[in-house]
Motif scaffolding. Structure first.
Motif, PDB file in Angstrom:
ATOM      1  N   LEU A  23       0.846  -1.192   0.000  1.00 35.75           N
ATOM      2  CA  LEU A  23       0.000   0.000   0.000  1.00 35.75           C
ATOM      3  C   LEU A  23       0.878   1.236   0.000  1.00 35.75           C
ATOM      4  O   LEU A  23       2.088   1.165   0.236  1.00 35.75           O
ATOM      5  N   LYS A  24       0.251   2.364  -0.281  1.00 35.59           N
ATOM      6  CA  LYS A  24       0.951   3.635  -0.157  1.00 35.59           C
ATOM      7  C   LYS A  24      -0.028   4.660   0.400  1.00 35.59           C
ATOM      8  O   LYS A  24      -1.243   4.546   0.227  1.00 35.59           O
ATOM      9  N   LEU A  25       0.500   5.645   1.091  1.00 37.60           N
ATOM     10  CA  LEU A  25      -0.336   6.703   1.641  1.00 37.60           C
ATOM     11  C   LEU A  25       0.330   8.049   1.405  1.00 37.60           C
ATOM     12  O   LEU A  25       1.555   8.138   1.248  1.00 37.60           O
ATOM     13  N   ARG A  26      -0.506   9.084   1.380  1.00 36.67           N
ATOM     14  CA  ARG A  26      -0.042  10.441   1.139  1.00 36.67           C
ATOM     15  C   ARG A  26      -0.162  11.219   2.446  1.00 36.67           C
ATOM     16  O   ARG A  26      -1.255  11.640   2.825  1.00 36.67           O
ATOM     17  N   PRO A  27       0.943  11.424   3.181  1.00 43.64           N
ATOM     18  CA  PRO A  27       0.852  12.068   4.502  1.00 43.64           C
ATOM     19  C   PRO A  27       0.533  13.550   4.453  1.00 43.64           C
ATOM     20  O   PRO A  27       0.057  14.108   5.437  1.00 43.64           O
ATOM     21  N   ILE A  28       0.791  14.220   3.322  1.00 41.74           N
ATOM     22  CA  ILE A  28       0.509  15.644   3.201  1.00 41.74           C
ATOM     23  C   ILE A  28      -0.618  15.824   2.192  1.00 41.74           C
ATOM     24  O   ILE A  28      -0.466  15.487   1.011  1.00 41.74           O
ATOM     25  N   LEU A  29      -1.761  16.337   2.649  1.00 38.14           N
ATOM     26  CA  LEU A  29      -2.920  16.492   1.780  1.00 38.14           C
ATOM     27  C   LEU A  29      -2.595  17.423   0.617  1.00 38.14           C
ATOM     28  O   LEU A  29      -2.004  18.489   0.796  1.00 38.14           O
ATOM     29  N   GLY A  30      -2.968  16.995  -0.582  1.00 34.94           N
ATOM     30  CA  GLY A  30      -2.782  17.825  -1.760  1.00 34.94           C
ATOM     31  C   GLY A  30      -1.406  17.750  -2.375  1.00 34.94           C
ATOM     32  O   GLY A  30      -1.154  18.386  -3.401  1.00 34.94           O
ATOM     33  N   GLU A  31      -0.482  16.973  -1.777  1.00 37.71           N
ATOM     34  CA  GLU A  31       0.864  16.842  -2.326  1.00 37.71           C
ATOM     35  C   GLU A  31       1.089  15.402  -2.776  1.00 37.71           C
ATOM     36  O   GLU A  31       0.643  14.460  -2.120  1.00 37.71           O
ATOM     37  N   ASN A  32       1.802  15.237  -3.879  1.00 38.08           N
ATOM     38  CA  ASN A  32       2.080  13.897  -4.398  1.00 38.08           C
ATOM     39  C   ASN A  32       3.338  13.304  -3.769  1.00 38.08           C
ATOM     40  O   ASN A  32       4.199  12.745  -4.444  1.00 38.08           O
ATOM     41  N   PHE A  33       3.433  13.466  -2.461  1.00 37.86           N
ATOM     42  CA  PHE A  33       4.527  12.910  -1.675  1.00 37.86           C
ATOM     43  C   PHE A  33       3.981  11.682  -0.956  1.00 37.86           C
ATOM     44  O   PHE A  33       2.957  11.766  -0.270  1.00 37.86           O
ATOM     45  N   TYR A  34       4.648  10.526  -1.108  1.00 40.89           N
ATOM     46  CA  TYR A  34       4.074   9.266  -0.644  1.00 40.89           C
ATOM     47  C   TYR A  34       5.020   8.493   0.261  1.00 40.89           C
ATOM     48  O   TYR A  34       6.244   8.594   0.149  1.00 40.89           O
ATOM     49  N   PHE A  35       4.397   7.711   1.116  1.00 44.71           N
ATOM     50  CA  PHE A  35       5.093   6.663   1.861  1.00 44.71           C
ATOM     51  C   PHE A  35       4.532   5.339   1.359  1.00 44.71           C
ATOM     52  O   PHE A  35       3.324   5.104   1.418  1.00 44.71           O
ATOM     53  N   GLY A  36       5.393   4.490   0.831  1.00 41.94           N
ATOM     54  CA  GLY A  36       4.966   3.184   0.332  1.00 41.94           C
ATOM     55  C   GLY A  36       5.519   2.068   1.203  1.00 41.94           C
ATOM     56  O   GLY A  36       6.598   2.200   1.794  1.00 41.94           O
TER      57      GLY A  36
END
Length: 272
Positions: free
Chosen positions: A72-85
């Motif tokens: 899975l991956k999640l986006r910790p900052i809303l509106g930014e395409n920065f991810y933790f996978g």
């Protein structure tokens, strides 16, 4: 006498107005403080939508063991395409009496991704990743690397094609237990997939993919690399049932524990 009293009370009773069904008592300050604002509801929905599937999630069994992958991956900052996978791969010996896990690899990633840069350029991303099997002593395996990845997609003759390529640079390894692991990883891998192969024949959804990883530090030792291929099929007649998945693997690096031992495996199961 009783009759006269009742007749006298009738006009008074008729003058009483009935309570409205929707009348409500005024809310106390404590009750008002528990109300959720529309802005907070919107933010919660955005947070819930920040979890995505990443790589394939499946459980496959066959030779030589059962293979399970969760990703899975999640986006910790809303509106930014920065991810933790995060991807976890497990090799499970279900045929043994105690049903032990032979090896487990843990693969967290942090990356930034640009999407829909062009009609056919689906995405470009770069980041860092860590991969290890969580063991100590002589069975410890780990590597850390930077990576850049691109994804291309296009349609042709009613089929959808996807081509993903990742290049990477290993900057740290476990020098005591896997000091020659670079010989079996190369510096890039590529994955080619096609959807819609069987649409004209039966009411189904299918994908065929091939992933190639050359070996050698410079990517020139093909015999030290690996080839993985798979077929995913889901018949639309069965609604939301998971995909049936077949997978074949030949080469090195299927598991971190036995990265320098050639694997020849074939499995069948479900894509979740």
């Amino acid at each position: 006498m009783n009759v006269l009293v009742r007749m006298a009370l009738i006009p008074a009773l008729l003058s009483v107005q009935p309570l409205k069904a929707d009348a409500q008592d005024p809310k106390t300050p404590a009750e008002e403080s528990w109300e959720v604002s529309p802005e907070l509801i919107r933010e919660e929905k955005m947070e819930d939508s920040n979890f995505y599937r990443y790589k394939d999630n499946y459980i496959l069994t066959g030779n030589p063991n059962t293979k399970v992958q969760l990703s899975l991956k999640l986006r910790p900052i809303l509106g930014e395409n920065f991810y933790f996978g995060y991807t976890q791969q497990m090799f499970w010996k279900l045929s043994n009496k105690s049903k032990p896990f032979q090896d487990i690899s843990f693969n967290p990633e942090i990356f930034y991704e640009w999407v829909k840069l062009h009609k056919n350029l689906r995405s470009v991303s770069f980041g860092i990743e860590h991969k290890s099997n969580g063991k100590d002593g002589l069975e410890s395996r780990s590597l850390d690397r930077f990576f850049v990845e691109s994804g291309v997609e296009f349609g042709w003759m009613g089929n959808q094609f996807r081509w993903d390529t990742r290049g990477f640079w290993i900057y740290d390894i476990d020098w005591q237990t896997n000091n020659e692991i670079k010989q079996y990883t190369g510096f890039w891998y590529t994955r080619f997939a096609v959807d819609g192969l069987l649409d004209q024949l039966i009411p189904t959804k299918a994908e065929l993919y091939v992933q190639f990883n050359p070996g050698g530090e410079s990517g020139t030792k093909i015999s030290y690399g690996s080839l993985e291929s798979g077929l995913k099929i889901r018949a639309r007649l069965f609604g939301s049932l998971p995909y049936l998945m077949l997978q074949y693997y030949h080469g090195y690096m299927e598991s971190l524990l036995d990265y320098n031992k050639p694997a020849h495996s074939y499995r069948v199961g479900f894509l979740l």
